[in-house]
Design a protein around this motif. Structure first.
Motif, PDB file in Angstrom:
ATOM      1  N   TRP A  12     -25.230 -42.617  13.649  1.00  0.00           N
ATOM      2  CA  TRP A  12     -23.813 -42.372  13.379  1.00  0.00           C
ATOM      3  C   TRP A  12     -23.022 -43.662  13.254  1.00  0.00           C
ATOM      4  O   TRP A  12     -22.045 -43.727  12.500  1.00  0.00           O
ATOM      5  N   LEU A  13     -23.435 -44.703  13.964  1.00  0.00           N
ATOM      6  CA  LEU A  13     -22.812 -46.004  13.768  1.00  0.00           C
ATOM      7  C   LEU A  13     -23.098 -46.518  12.351  1.00  0.00           C
ATOM      8  O   LEU A  13     -22.241 -47.147  11.723  1.00  0.00           O
ATOM      9  N   GLY A  14     -24.283 -46.230  11.846  1.00  0.00           N
ATOM     10  CA  GLY A  14     -24.614 -46.573  10.451  1.00  0.00           C
ATOM     11  C   GLY A  14     -23.721 -45.841   9.469  1.00  0.00           C
ATOM     12  O   GLY A  14     -23.329 -46.397   8.441  1.00  0.00           O
ATOM     13  N   VAL A  15     -23.379 -44.610   9.775  1.00  0.00           N
ATOM     14  CA  VAL A  15     -22.461 -43.846   8.919  1.00  0.00           C
ATOM     15  C   VAL A  15     -21.080 -44.518   8.911  1.00  0.00           C
ATOM     16  O   VAL A  15     -20.430 -44.622   7.869  1.00  0.00           O
ATOM     17  N   ILE A  16     -20.645 -44.983  10.067  1.00  0.00           N
ATOM     18  CA  ILE A  16     -19.358 -45.690  10.131  1.00  0.00           C
ATOM     19  C   ILE A  16     -19.404 -46.947   9.281  1.00  0.00           C
ATOM     20  O   ILE A  16     -18.471 -47.240   8.525  1.00  0.00           O
ATOM     21  N   ILE A  17     -20.492 -47.715   9.382  1.00  0.00           N
ATOM     22  CA  ILE A  17     -20.638 -48.926   8.579  1.00  0.00           C
ATOM     23  C   ILE A  17     -20.586 -48.600   7.091  1.00  0.00           C
ATOM     24  O   ILE A  17     -19.914 -49.277   6.309  1.00  0.00           O
ATOM     25  N   VAL A  76     -18.222 -50.106  16.069  1.00  0.00           N
ATOM     26  CA  VAL A  76     -19.641 -50.420  15.876  1.00  0.00           C
ATOM     27  C   VAL A  76     -20.004 -51.683  16.641  1.00  0.00           C
ATOM     28  O   VAL A  76     -21.016 -51.735  17.351  1.00  0.00           O
ATOM     29  N   GLY A  77     -19.173 -52.705  16.515  1.00  0.00           N
ATOM     30  CA  GLY A  77     -19.460 -53.969  17.198  1.00  0.00           C
ATOM     31  C   GLY A  77     -19.488 -53.811  18.706  1.00  0.00           C
ATOM     32  O   GLY A  77     -20.371 -54.359  19.385  1.00  0.00           O
ATOM     33  N   ALA A  78     -18.531 -53.075  19.248  1.00  0.00           N
ATOM     34  CA  ALA A  78     -18.498 -52.867  20.699  1.00  0.00           C
ATOM     35  C   ALA A  78     -19.731 -52.103  21.164  1.00  0.00           C
ATOM     36  O   ALA A  78     -20.304 -52.423  22.214  1.00  0.00           O
ATOM     37  N   ALA A  79     -20.156 -51.119  20.400  1.00  0.00           N
ATOM     38  CA  ALA A  79     -21.338 -50.344  20.785  1.00  0.00           C
ATOM     39  C   ALA A  79     -22.601 -51.200  20.723  1.00  0.00           C
ATOM     40  O   ALA A  79     -23.429 -51.170  21.643  1.00  0.00           O
ATOM     41  N   VAL A  80     -22.751 -51.961  19.648  1.00  0.00           N
ATOM     42  CA  VAL A  80     -23.969 -52.768  19.480  1.00  0.00           C
ATOM     43  C   VAL A  80     -24.009 -53.907  20.496  1.00  0.00           C
ATOM     44  O   VAL A  80     -25.002 -54.088  21.209  1.00  0.00           O
ATOM     45  N   PHE A  81     -22.925 -54.691  20.563  1.00  0.00           N
ATOM     46  CA  PHE A  81     -22.915 -55.815  21.492  1.00  0.00           C
ATOM     47  C   PHE A  81     -22.875 -55.349  22.947  1.00  0.00           C
ATOM     48  O   PHE A  81     -23.423 -56.007  23.824  1.00  0.00           O
ATOM     49  N   GLY A  82     -22.223 -54.216  23.203  1.00  0.00           N
ATOM     50  CA  GLY A  82     -22.204 -53.660  24.550  1.00  0.00           C
ATOM     51  C   GLY A  82     -23.591 -53.296  25.034  1.00  0.00           C
ATOM     52  O   GLY A  82     -23.904 -53.419  26.222  1.00  0.00           O
TER      53      GLY A  82
END
Length: 123
Positions: free
Chosen positions: A100-105, A79-85
């Motif tokens: 889907w990143l929210g689902v991971i969180i 999630v962090g890599a996707a958001v900060f990327g």
């Protein structure tokens, strides 16, 4: 070591896991910025972040079950890599990817809650 003993006083282990996750984000972003390890400064940063994430992850997994710890570490790192990327490396992040990143969180939060001493005592 039984489950109740593992969950008591493992706040330090969870702190180490959060550090490992932060370093994993740094590693992923550094690898992306290194452009296949052709930029020396980014490449050195990637190696440093890689070593730090391995150290802190291994320290955290002394107390936290490996399945839970690895899932949390990988989830936060992803999630962090996707958001900060998307901000730092101008990588696209679509609405469906954000969902889907929210689902991971949500999964990471539930895994942490499942490791709480109160839930372990009632099980």
């Amino acid at each position: 070591m039984d489950t109740l003993q593992k969950t008591q006083g493992n706040g330090g282990a969870w702190g180490m896991l959060m550090l490992a996750s932060a370093f994993e984000i740094g590693y992923a972003l550094s690898v992306g910025g290194s452009q296949a390890f052709t930029i020396p400064s980014w490449s050195i940063a990637a190696v440093v972040f890689f070593l730090l994430t391995l150290y802190f992850l291994s320290a955290a997994l002394r107390t936290i079950d490996v399945g839970i710890g690895y899932a949390v570490w990988a989830g936060i790192g992803s999630v962090g890599a996707a958001v900060f990327g998307s901000f730092l490396l101008d990588q696209p992040l679509t609405l469906i990817q954000a969902v889907w990143l929210g689902v991971i969180i949500a999964g990471v939060v539930w895994l942490k809650l499942a490791d709480s001493p109160k839930l372990a005592a009632t099980a």
